[in-house]
Write a protein that holds these residues in place. Structure first.
Motif, PDB file in Angstrom:
ATOM      1  N   LEU A 101       0.738  -1.245  -0.043  1.00 47.08           N
ATOM      2  CA  LEU A 101       0.018  -0.165  -0.014  1.00 47.08           C
ATOM      3  C   LEU A 101       0.810   1.268   0.069  1.00 47.08           C
ATOM      4  CD1 LEU A 101      -2.703  -0.862   2.683  1.00 47.08           C
ATOM      5  CD2 LEU A 101      -2.673  -1.343   0.089  1.00 47.08           C
ATOM      6  N   PHE A 102       2.127   1.232   0.625  1.00 49.44           N
ATOM      7  CA  PHE A 102       2.827   2.189   0.820  1.00 49.44           C
ATOM      8  C   PHE A 102       3.434   2.858  -0.667  1.00 49.44           C
ATOM      9  CE2 PHE A 102       7.428   3.823   1.393  1.00 49.44           C
ATOM     10  CZ  PHE A 102       7.020   4.891   2.245  1.00 49.44           C
ATOM     11  N   ARG A 103       2.947   4.114  -0.762  1.00 49.01           N
ATOM     12  CA  ARG A 103       2.981   5.346  -1.725  1.00 49.01           C
ATOM     13  C   ARG A 103       2.065   4.996  -2.921  1.00 49.01           C
ATOM     14  NH1 ARG A 103       9.596   5.797  -2.326  1.00 49.01           N
ATOM     15  NH2 ARG A 103       9.903   6.958  -0.446  1.00 49.01           N
ATOM     16  N   LYS A 104       1.106   4.058  -2.727  1.00 50.69           N
ATOM     17  CA  LYS A 104       0.099   3.791  -3.673  1.00 50.69           C
ATOM     18  C   LYS A 104      -1.021   4.963  -3.564  1.00 50.69           C
ATOM     19  CE  LYS A 104       1.678   0.141  -5.539  1.00 50.69           C
ATOM     20  NZ  LYS A 104       2.752  -0.477  -4.623  1.00 50.69           N
ATOM     21  N   THR A 105      -1.861   5.221  -4.558  1.00 54.34           N
ATOM     22  CA  THR A 105      -2.950   6.155  -4.370  1.00 54.34           C
ATOM     23  C   THR A 105      -4.065   5.527  -4.299  1.00 54.34           C
ATOM     24  OG1 THR A 105      -1.777   7.638  -5.694  1.00 54.34           O
ATOM     25  CG2 THR A 105      -3.847   7.876  -5.565  1.00 54.34           C
ATOM     26  N   LEU A 106      -4.999   5.911  -3.213  1.00 52.78           N
ATOM     27  CA  LEU A 106      -6.231   5.376  -2.777  1.00 52.78           C
ATOM     28  C   LEU A 106      -7.339   6.651  -3.289  1.00 52.78           C
ATOM     29  CD1 LEU A 106      -8.417   3.600  -1.313  1.00 52.78           C
ATOM     30  CD2 LEU A 106      -7.726   4.839   0.682  1.00 52.78           C
ATOM     31  N   GLY A 107      -8.175   6.173  -3.974  1.00 50.20           N
ATOM     32  CA  GLY A 107      -9.321   6.989  -4.592  1.00 50.20           C
ATOM     33  C   GLY A 107     -10.359   6.923  -3.793  1.00 50.20           C
ATOM     34  N   ILE A 108     -11.031   7.705  -2.739  1.00 48.63           N
ATOM     35  CA  ILE A 108     -12.184   7.665  -2.128  1.00 48.63           C
ATOM     36  C   ILE A 108     -13.256   8.500  -2.630  1.00 48.63           C
ATOM     37  CG2 ILE A 108     -13.241   7.751   0.226  1.00 48.63           C
ATOM     38  CD1 ILE A 108     -10.555   7.664   1.437  1.00 48.63           C
ATOM     39  N   ILE A 109     -14.293   7.639  -2.947  1.00 44.04           N
ATOM     40  CA  ILE A 109     -15.659   8.269  -3.560  1.00 44.04           C
ATOM     41  C   ILE A 109     -16.604   8.581  -2.522  1.00 44.04           C
ATOM     42  CG2 ILE A 109     -17.566   8.094  -5.237  1.00 44.04           C
ATOM     43  CD1 ILE A 109     -15.554   6.228  -6.934  1.00 44.04           C
ATOM     44  N   GLY A 110     -16.917   9.813  -1.879  1.00 45.25           N
ATOM     45  CA  GLY A 110     -17.520  10.048  -0.986  1.00 45.25           C
ATOM     46  C   GLY A 110     -16.822  10.308   0.580  1.00 45.25           C
ATOM     47  N   MET A 111     -16.827  11.570   0.783  1.00 46.79           N
ATOM     48  CA  MET A 111     -15.593  11.825   1.985  1.00 46.79           C
ATOM     49  C   MET A 111     -16.741  12.304   3.121  1.00 46.79           C
ATOM     50  SD  MET A 111     -12.749  11.468   1.699  1.00 46.79           S
ATOM     51  CE  MET A 111     -11.847  12.458   2.892  1.00 46.79           C
TER      52      MET A 111
END
Length: 529
Positions: free
Chosen positions: A138-148
């Motif tokens: 997971l380190f340095r990967k990009t997580l996209g969150i839809i709905g904050m």
């Protein structure tokens, strides 16, 4: 008051309800739809989780019902529209399972990055497949969150702790909030293009249904990983299945599905690169206890104090807000009642204008109070703050609300104008007076008046001629009606004047007939606030 606990909630929640004075609690877990229809005939509140369906038929069978409390977030099992029509508050507990759902989401993210479930199953089958189960970091990967919202925000915190970059799409996310949470606010297309992992935390609506479909998946990086612990139907399952087969989506984790329970023959069950859980988002000991106690407290507050929190079909009002808004609610209700009684039966719109401190407050509750006041004599006991907007809409009445900063003669002022079919305005103005914030009527149809907004009023428009006050006073005295106070107003000498008379008792038929037949009186309305 009788409370039906139709689905099993925490024992602490049930105990809390039983401890409240005047409450009778009936526990009826696992009841059939037919049994529910019998049980609700005399209940004032229903507490459910997701099993019991509170349908239109159930609502119609419960004439005393005031509130439906859902111990959890989703209200898919409650007919909210029908509840609103009947004036029933529908509440949920959006915060009780926040941590549980965020942690489950992250468990899915971790299991997708490192195939622990598959490796564990292999070990129990007697194999040692180290090379087969290589994962990614997971380190340095990009997580996209839809709905904050609450859950999305908690997921972001956990991702940041793992050294992930977080991008977020939420049409309601303010830039300042995104900055405070240390996330990058992006468009949905940008999120799809940038993310190595994507998780959705939106409600299921017409706008979000199939938000992630074939076209959306085609915009993603090859090998993206996708997660849904929110609501089934946000991700189109048929599109996800094809993407999992092709490798466009390297892995997925699903806790919710388009149809639940998930069909035995669903192709999702046979795919090795997807982890499935049976809607466990809120299934922790702590979350179950929290939502059970929370919904019990909310139901108690509605029935015993009129305090509404976490309502999905009206603005919530907590005790602090009631203390501030209370005088405005009272004034608004009386202005609505007054304007209805001096207006024609059919109007096209209600125009509500606020001045003063109230423009900095949440005036939604006051607007509903005005609407309820307007409908009180039309709809009777059927109307309350929940269904007033619906009932007005059903009558074809539009509601326009304005908050004004223009100069007025009062610190606080509310105007309510009923516009008839010819465009004519019938208006009242009200304010709050003194430290006690007593409601006052200070204007009617453009005339300045001042009379206490309470009790029984005679509103008269008469020719501006000498002796009119005496004639009205004599007529009322002769028919046994005592005058409490009176306010007079005119625009131009010799034309028409307004006389607002507060009386101790309702004028009888004889007095009303004489007032309406009087040649110098153009309008005579008896108004009861």
């Amino acid at each position: 008051m009788k409370i039906l606990v139709a689905d099993k909630i925490s024992a602490k929640g049930v105990a809390y309800l039983r401890e409240q004075p005047g409450f009778e609690v009936v526990e009826a877990y696992g009841s059939s739809p037919e049994q529910v229809l019998e049980l609700v005939k005399d209940v004032h509140a229903i507490a459910v989780r997701s099993e019991t369906k509170v349908t239109r038929e159930v609502l119609e069978a419960a004439p005393e019902l005031k509130v439906v409390g859902r111990a959890g977030v989703g209200v898919d099992n409650v007919d909210v529209e029908a509840a609103t029509e009947r004036g029933v508050v529908v509440m949920n507990t959006p915060s009780g399972n926040t941590i549980a759902t965020a942690e489950l989401t992250f468990a899915h993210i971790l299991s997708g990055a490192r195939p622990v479930p598959q490796a564990a199953a292999s070990m129990k089958a007697g194999r040692w497949d180290r090379k087969v189960f290589a994962g990614v970091e997971l380190f340095r990967k990009t997580l996209g969150i839809i709905g904050m919202g609450r859950i999305g925000g908690e997921v972001a915190k956990r991702a940041q702790a793992f050294g992930m970059q977080v991008v977020a799409y939420d049409p309601y996310l303010a830039p300042s909030r995104a900055k405070a949470m240390q996330v990058e606010a992006v468009t949905l297309d940008e999120l799809l293009e940038k993310s190595d992992f994507i998780t959705v935390h939106m409600p299921l609506t017409d706008d979000t249904k199939y938000m992630i479909d074939e076209a959306a998946l085609a915009k993603c990086k090859s090998g993206v990983r996708l997660y849904n612990c929110a609501r089934g139907g946000i991700i189109k399952e048929s599109a996800l299945i094809e993407a999992l087969k092709s490798g466009q989506v390297a892995g997925a984790g699903l806790d919710v599905f388009e149809e639940e329970p998930l069909a035995n023959d669903s192709e999702l069950r046979s795919l090795s690169n997807v982890n499935l859980t049976p809607h466990l988002g809120a299934s922790t000991v702590e979350a179950q206890a929290a939502v059970g106690v929370e919904i019990a407290e909310q139901i108690s507050d509605v029935l015993s104090k009129g305090i509404i929190r976490n309502a999905v079909n009206m603005p919530s009002i907590d005790s602090a807000a009631i203390k501030v808004l209370g005088p405005y609610l009272d004034l608004g209700s009386k202005l609505g009642t007054l304007v209805q009684q001096i207006s024609p039966n059919q109007i096209s719109s209600l125009r509500i204008t606020y001045w003063g401190k109230i423009i900095d407050l949440d005036a939604n509750a006051v607007t509903r109070s005005i609407q309820r006041g307007y409908l009180r004599r039309i709809s009777g006991d059927e109307v309350n703050e929940v269904n007033a907007p619906y009932l007005l809409k059903r009558l074809g009445v539009e509601v326009e609300v304005t908050k004004s900063n223009s100069d007025v003669d009062y610190t606080e002022l509310i105007s309510v104008a009923a516009i008839d079919g010819e465009g004519k305005s019938h208006s009242v103005l009200g304010t709050l007076i003194g430290k006690a914030q007593q409601p006052r009527i200070v204007g009617i149809n453009g005339r300045e008046v001042e009379v206490a907004a309470e009790g029984k009023l005679l509103v008269l428009e008469n020719l501006d001629q000498p002796g009119m006050v005496g004639e009205v006073g004599t007529l009322l005295g002769r028919t046994g009606v005592n005058i409490a106070d009176m306010s007079l107003s005119r625009l131009v000498q010799g034309e028409t004047a307004y006389m607002v008379v507060r009386v101790d008792s309702e004028p009888g038929d004889e007095a009303r007939t004489e007032l309406k037949a009087h040649p110098k009186i153009k309008l005579a309305k008896f108004v009861q606030l």
